[in-house]
Design a protein around this motif. Structure first.
Motif, PDB file in Angstrom:
ATOM      1  N   UNK A  48     -14.455 -85.928  -0.527  1.00  0.00           N
ATOM      2  CA  UNK A  48     -15.380 -84.823  -0.249  1.00  0.00           C
ATOM      3  C   UNK A  48     -15.159 -83.756  -1.314  1.00  0.00           C
ATOM      4  N   UNK A  49     -16.184 -83.475  -2.109  1.00  0.00           N
ATOM      5  CA  UNK A  49     -16.104 -82.441  -3.135  1.00  0.00           C
ATOM      6  C   UNK A  49     -16.415 -81.090  -2.498  1.00  0.00           C
ATOM      7  N   UNK A  50     -15.509 -80.129  -2.688  1.00  0.00           N
ATOM      8  CA  UNK A  50     -15.712 -78.746  -2.266  1.00  0.00           C
ATOM      9  C   UNK A  50     -15.916 -77.931  -3.531  1.00  0.00           C
ATOM     10  N   UNK A  51     -17.057 -77.285  -3.654  1.00  0.00           N
ATOM     11  CA  UNK A  51     -17.432 -76.631  -4.917  1.00  0.00           C
ATOM     12  C   UNK A  51     -16.824 -75.243  -5.087  1.00  0.00           C
ATOM     13  N   UNK A  52     -15.718 -74.992  -4.412  1.00  0.00           N
ATOM     14  CA  UNK A  52     -15.059 -73.689  -4.464  1.00  0.00           C
ATOM     15  C   UNK A  52     -13.548 -73.902  -4.442  1.00  0.00           C
ATOM     16  N   UNK A  53     -12.774 -72.904  -4.887  1.00  0.00           N
ATOM     17  CA  UNK A  53     -11.317 -73.065  -4.924  1.00  0.00           C
ATOM     18  C   UNK A  53     -10.707 -73.258  -3.540  1.00  0.00           C
ATOM     19  N   UNK A  54      -9.515 -73.826  -3.515  1.00  0.00           N
ATOM     20  CA  UNK A  54      -8.769 -73.980  -2.264  1.00  0.00           C
ATOM     21  C   UNK A  54      -8.476 -72.607  -1.670  1.00  0.00           C
ATOM     22  N   UNK A  55      -8.506 -72.532  -0.355  1.00  0.00           N
ATOM     23  CA  UNK A  55      -8.199 -71.275   0.326  1.00  0.00           C
ATOM     24  C   UNK A  55      -9.413 -70.504   0.780  1.00  0.00           C
ATOM     25  N   UNK A  56     -10.601 -70.866   0.303  1.00  0.00           N
ATOM     26  CA  UNK A  56     -11.818 -70.180   0.719  1.00  0.00           C
ATOM     27  C   UNK A  56     -12.365 -70.743   2.016  1.00  0.00           C
ATOM     28  N   UNK A  57     -13.467 -70.177   2.486  1.00  0.00           N
ATOM     29  CA  UNK A  57     -14.013 -70.577   3.780  1.00  0.00           C
ATOM     30  C   UNK A  57     -14.560 -72.007   3.759  1.00  0.00           C
ATOM     31  N   UNK A  58     -15.221 -72.418   2.672  1.00  0.00           N
ATOM     32  CA  UNK A  58     -15.756 -73.783   2.608  1.00  0.00           C
ATOM     33  C   UNK A  58     -14.616 -74.791   2.573  1.00  0.00           C
ATOM     34  N   UNK A  59     -13.579 -74.479   1.822  1.00  0.00           N
ATOM     35  CA  UNK A  59     -12.397 -75.338   1.783  1.00  0.00           C
ATOM     36  C   UNK A  59     -11.757 -75.438   3.167  1.00  0.00           C
ATOM     37  N   UNK A  60     -11.712 -74.336   3.900  1.00  0.00           N
ATOM     38  CA  UNK A  60     -11.127 -74.344   5.251  1.00  0.00           C
ATOM     39  C   UNK A  60     -11.929 -75.248   6.179  1.00  0.00           C
ATOM     40  N   UNK A  61     -13.251 -75.248   6.051  1.00  0.00           N
ATOM     41  CA  UNK A  61     -14.089 -76.138   6.866  1.00  0.00           C
ATOM     42  C   UNK A  61     -13.788 -77.594   6.523  1.00  0.00           C
ATOM     43  N   UNK A  62     -13.675 -77.910   5.238  1.00  0.00           N
ATOM     44  CA  UNK A  62     -13.378 -79.284   4.830  1.00  0.00           C
ATOM     45  C   UNK A  62     -12.055 -79.756   5.421  1.00  0.00           C
ATOM     46  N   UNK A  63     -11.056 -78.888   5.425  1.00  0.00           N
ATOM     47  CA  UNK A  63      -9.739 -79.274   5.929  1.00  0.00           C
ATOM     48  C   UNK A  63      -9.702 -79.319   7.457  1.00  0.00           C
ATOM     49  N   UNK A  64     -10.604 -78.598   8.101  1.00  0.00           N
ATOM     50  CA  UNK A  64     -10.710 -78.694   9.556  1.00  0.00           C
ATOM     51  C   UNK A  64     -11.380 -79.999   9.972  1.00  0.00           C
ATOM     52  N   UNK A  65     -12.130 -80.602   9.050  1.00  0.00           N
ATOM     53  CA  UNK A  65     -12.951 -81.773   9.367  1.00  0.00           C
ATOM     54  C   UNK A  65     -12.370 -83.085   8.865  1.00  0.00           C
ATOM     55  N   UNK A  66     -11.595 -83.055   7.769  1.00  0.00           N
ATOM     56  CA  UNK A  66     -11.337 -84.295   7.044  1.00  0.00           C
ATOM     57  C   UNK A  66     -10.496 -85.308   7.820  1.00  0.00           C
ATOM     58  N   UNK A  67      -9.499 -84.868   8.597  1.00  0.00           N
ATOM     59  CA  UNK A  67      -8.643 -85.822   9.303  1.00  0.00           C
ATOM     60  C   UNK A  67      -9.435 -86.568  10.368  1.00  0.00           C
ATOM     61  N   UNK A  68     -10.203 -85.830  11.169  1.00  0.00           N
ATOM     62  CA  UNK A  68     -11.010 -86.464  12.203  1.00  0.00           C
ATOM     63  C   UNK A  68     -12.088 -87.355  11.592  1.00  0.00           C
ATOM     64  N   UNK A  69     -12.703 -86.899  10.501  1.00  0.00           N
ATOM     65  CA  UNK A  69     -13.724 -87.708   9.830  1.00  0.00           C
ATOM     66  C   UNK A  69     -13.110 -89.001   9.303  1.00  0.00           C
ATOM     67  N   UNK A  70     -11.890 -88.911   8.771  1.00  0.00           N
ATOM     68  CA  UNK A  70     -11.199 -90.104   8.287  1.00  0.00           C
ATOM     69  C   UNK A  70     -10.927 -91.103   9.401  1.00  0.00           C
ATOM     70  N   UNK A  71     -10.572 -90.605  10.565  1.00  0.00           N
ATOM     71  CA  UNK A  71     -10.337 -91.504  11.704  1.00  0.00           C
ATOM     72  C   UNK A  71     -11.618 -92.227  12.098  1.00  0.00           C
ATOM     73  N   UNK A  72     -12.743 -91.508  12.051  1.00  0.00           N
ATOM     74  CA  UNK A  72     -14.011 -92.120  12.414  1.00  0.00           C
ATOM     75  C   UNK A  72     -14.438 -93.177  11.397  1.00  0.00           C
ATOM     76  N   UNK A  73     -14.132 -92.947  10.137  1.00  0.00           N
ATOM     77  CA  UNK A  73     -14.523 -93.886   9.088  1.00  0.00           C
ATOM     78  C   UNK A  73     -13.519 -95.009   8.900  1.00  0.00           C
ATOM     79  N   UNK A  74     -12.301 -94.808   9.396  1.00  0.00           N
ATOM     80  CA  UNK A  74     -11.269 -95.811   9.215  1.00  0.00           C
ATOM     81  C   UNK A  74     -10.669 -95.828   7.827  1.00  0.00           C
ATOM     82  N   UNK A  75     -10.881 -94.759   7.066  1.00  0.00           N
ATOM     83  CA  UNK A  75     -10.333 -94.621   5.716  1.00  0.00           C
ATOM     84  C   UNK A  75      -9.941 -93.164   5.497  1.00  0.00           C
ATOM     85  N   UNK A  76      -8.955 -92.892   4.624  1.00  0.00           N
ATOM     86  CA  UNK A  76      -8.604 -91.495   4.329  1.00  0.00           C
ATOM     87  C   UNK A  76      -9.780 -90.752   3.704  1.00  0.00           C
TER      88      UNK A  76
END
Length: 343
Positions: A48-76
């Motif tokens: 998942x490409x986040x078009x902003x630096x780490x630590x910003x609000x969009x990055x925080x959303x990606x990190x809130x989502x990525x683990x659960x999304x990975x479980x649903x897809x069966x891949x990291x």
């Protein structure tokens, strides 16, 4: 001497052996050739490409989502931060990527809609990115520095009308959603303010608290306690409904001068335009399931994003098109600004 001739055409045993051998050869060909069953997406990690630096609000959303999304897809699900160009550098990378579902964009209004409209250097169009699933929505809140001489948005507008060019406002750059919202506010209210573009959000907040600038638009989760206590003046949020984190702060729409303003920001998953439908359907279902996780939804709310309802997720493509039309109208009425120096 005459030898007898034996023909397999008349030998039942030989016919059976030939048939068995032919069947075996066909099975082997099917196993090693194109008749083999196709692999099921995904078979490797997804980025998942986040078009902003780490630590910003969009990055925080990606990190809130990525683990659960990975479980649903069966891949990291990996996160790649690629900032710059008001989000357009990261978006351009996704546009250029193979349309196979392994490179996604967590996209916002800035890079998906506005960058192609306002930046001639951007090589892609909004239609080059295919909307897959709406993740969430966030309002902005218009805030004023400590001690600003206006108690509400109507008083602020009246002051700005009497003193054109006196009030300054910060944004994350020319052509960003912050900038477009502030220009829309000025057009609707008949005011003129000084635009001060910044390279990032954290320095805007620092300068606002220090009194170097008068106004800026921030996410409601930036400093809700300071807004609620009055240490920073919260003039109004940009949606039609009051924000959950700032229930005591009115919407700008509730003022005398800004009726009808509705300029919230969405976030969603996008892929390159020609990605196969079976891949986009798989991704959409995975996002739906991830957002149904109570822990994920709570984390999104904590950082100021309202998780998208199921009805909003199914109509995401229409929402992007609607935003594009709305932004096109505002941008077309924006005269060029002169004398701006990016901080």
């Amino acid at each position: 001497m005459t030898f007898p001739v034996h023909s397999s055409d008349h030998d039942p045993t030989m016919q059976r052996r030939t048939s068995i051998l032919a069947a075996a050869l066909l099975c082997a060909a099917a196993f090693h050739g194109h008749a083999a069953p196709p692999e099921t997406y995904p078979t490797k990690p997804v980025t998942v490409v986040v078009s902003y630096p780490a630590g910003g609000s969009v990055d925080a959303v990606a990190r809130a989502l990525n683990v659960s999304l990975g479980k649903q897809l069966g891949q990291p699900v990996l996160i790649e931060n690629l900032g710059g160009g008001a989000g357009s550098i990261g978006a351009a990378k996704v546009v250029r990527a193979r349309a196979d579902g392994y490179t996604l964009l967590l996209g916002s209004v800035n890079e998906v809609v506005l960058a192609p409209l306002v930046n001639r250097a951007v090589s892609y169009k909004t239609d080059d990115l295919l909307p897959v699933a709406r993740v969430g929505d966030s309002a902005f809140v218009l805030v004023g520095r400590p001690g600003i001489a206006a108690r509400n948005i109507d008083e602020l507008i009246e002051f700005a009308r009497k003193n054109p060019g006196t009030l300054s406002y910060a944004t994350s750059g020319i052509g960003t959603l912050q900038h477009v919202i502030m220009r829309d506010i000025q057009e609707r209210s008949g005011t003129s303010m000084l635009h001060v573009p910044y390279k990032g959000g954290s320095s805007q907040v620092t300068d606002l608290l220090g009194g170097q600038i008068d106004l800026t638009l921030v996410a409601p989760a930036t400093f809700p306690e300071a807004i609620e206590s009055g240490r920073v003046r919260g003039f109004g949020t940009t949606g039609l409904q009051r924000d959950e984190l700032l229930k005591h702060v009115p919407t700008l729409n509730e003022s005398k001068y800004l009726k009808g303003i509705d300029l919230n920001s969405w976030l969603g998953i996008f892929v390159p335009r020609n990605t196969p439908p079976e891949v986009t359907l798989r991704l959409s279902a995975a996002v739906d399931a991830a957002l149904a996780d109570d822990k994920v939804a709570a984390n999104l709310r904590r950082i100021g994003f309202m998780p998208a309802a199921a009805s909003a997720r199914t109509g995401f493509a229409e929402a992007v098109a609607d935003t594009q039309g709305k932004m096109q109208g505002i941008v077309s009425r924006m005269p060029p600004e002169k004398g701006e120096a990016t901080r």
